[in-house]
Design an enzyme around this catalytic site. Structure first.
Site, mmCIF file in Angstrom:
data_model
loop_
_atom_site.group_PDB
_atom_site.id
_atom_site.type_symbol
_atom_site.label_atom_id
_atom_site.label_comp_id
_atom_site.label_asym_id
_atom_site.label_seq_id
_atom_site.Cartn_x
_atom_site.Cartn_y
_atom_site.Cartn_z
ATOM 1 N N HIS A 94 0.857 -1.194 0.000
ATOM 2 C CA HIS A 94 0.000 0.000 0.000
ATOM 3 C C HIS A 94 0.891 1.240 0.000
ATOM 4 O O HIS A 94 1.117 1.861 1.038
ATOM 5 C CB HIS A 94 -0.905 -0.019 1.236
ATOM 6 N N HIS B 92 -8.071 -4.833 7.819
ATOM 7 C CA HIS B 92 -7.795 -3.758 8.769
ATOM 8 C C HIS B 92 -8.100 -4.220 10.193
ATOM 9 O O HIS B 92 -9.242 -4.449 10.559
ATOM 10 C CB HIS B 92 -8.570 -2.475 8.464
ATOM 11 N N GLU C 246 -2.738 -1.655 -3.018
ATOM 12 C CA GLU C 246 -3.772 -0.807 -2.448
ATOM 13 C C GLU C 246 -3.366 0.661 -2.547
ATOM 14 O O GLU C 246 -2.175 0.977 -2.518
ATOM 15 C CB GLU C 246 -3.988 -1.146 -0.964
#
Length: 237
Positions: free
Chosen positions: A43, A190, A70
């Site tokens: 990410h 998450h 991401e």
């Protein structure tokens, strides 16, 4: 079985704290796959405070499982994605100043913008996933913009689970059922951890993939990377 994609951002955070190339993020990508992970996630953020854009390029040829990138689809991010052509791009509405991802997309307000991004990814044979809160309206919105998958933003679940509130799983279960009815694949991520992953998996029908980084790397500091990955895989069966 639900696939485990390991987010290796925290490896880069540790490297960047000292400079140089130790620990090596490319080696980390190789090793998480060797230890059984079915995917690698990165990410990169605009300030490159952990994974850099160059890291994303360097890792790509060494991923033989699935590569998930991401990020917020700003111009520089999309240029990188379209050049690398990962297995999957997960679109996340990160503000530049946030410490970590803290909200999913409003797929209704951002319908036109996201539709255009998703169409471009599809033209390049890149699977698209939308980072999203467990809200049925937004799930329907994700289907309307042509997304292939959603990634359920699970911080609220994890926080409530730690407090003993297992009923916090209910909106996630309902949204997963709706997403499946609408033809959307279901990912999640998450604050998922060894403590809550099995319960989450058992209550989310059709869960295809979880992306886990922070908790997994923290747990690996005490138990080792290979044993921790194997524990996740076992709990995702």
């Amino acid at each position: 079985m639900t696939k485990l994609s390991v987010n290796i951002n925290k490896i880069a955070t540790l490297r960047n704290a000292r400079g140089g190339n130790m620990p090596n993020v490319v080696d980390a990508a190789i090793n998480v796959q060797k230890f059984g992970a079915q995917g690698v996630t990165v990410h990169p953020r605009p300030d490159e405070r952990h994974i850099t854009y160059q890291d994303a390029y360097d890792i790509h040829p060494l991923v033989h499982t699935e590569y998930n990138i991401e990020g917020n689809p700003i111009d520089s991010f999309m240029k990188m994605v379209l050049e690398i052509k990962p297995t999957q791009v997960t679109l996340v509405p990160d503000s530049v100043d946030v410490l970590t991802s803290n909200a999913g997309w409003d797929t209704i307000i951002n319908k036109d913008f996201l539709s255009e991004i998703i169409a471009e990814c599809k033209r390049n044979n890149i699977r698209t996933s939308i980072f999203i809160d467990p809200d049925k309206r937004l799930i329907e919105g994700a289907a309307n913009i042509g997304a292939d998958r959603i990634e359920l933003y699970t911080e609220a679940f994890a926080a409530q689970y730690d407090l003993g509130n297992k009923k916090a799983i209910q909106p996630y279960t309902e949204c997963a059922l709706l997403a499946n009815e609408l033809g959307l694949g279901i990912n999640a991520g998450h604050d998922l951890s060894l403590e809550n992953i099995q319960f989450f998996k058992q209550n989310i029908p059709h869960l295809l993939e979880v992306s886990i980084g922070h908790a997994l790397i923290c747990e690996a500091l005490y138990k080792g990377l290979e044993p921790v990955i194997k524990q996740y895989i076992e709990r995702l069966k």
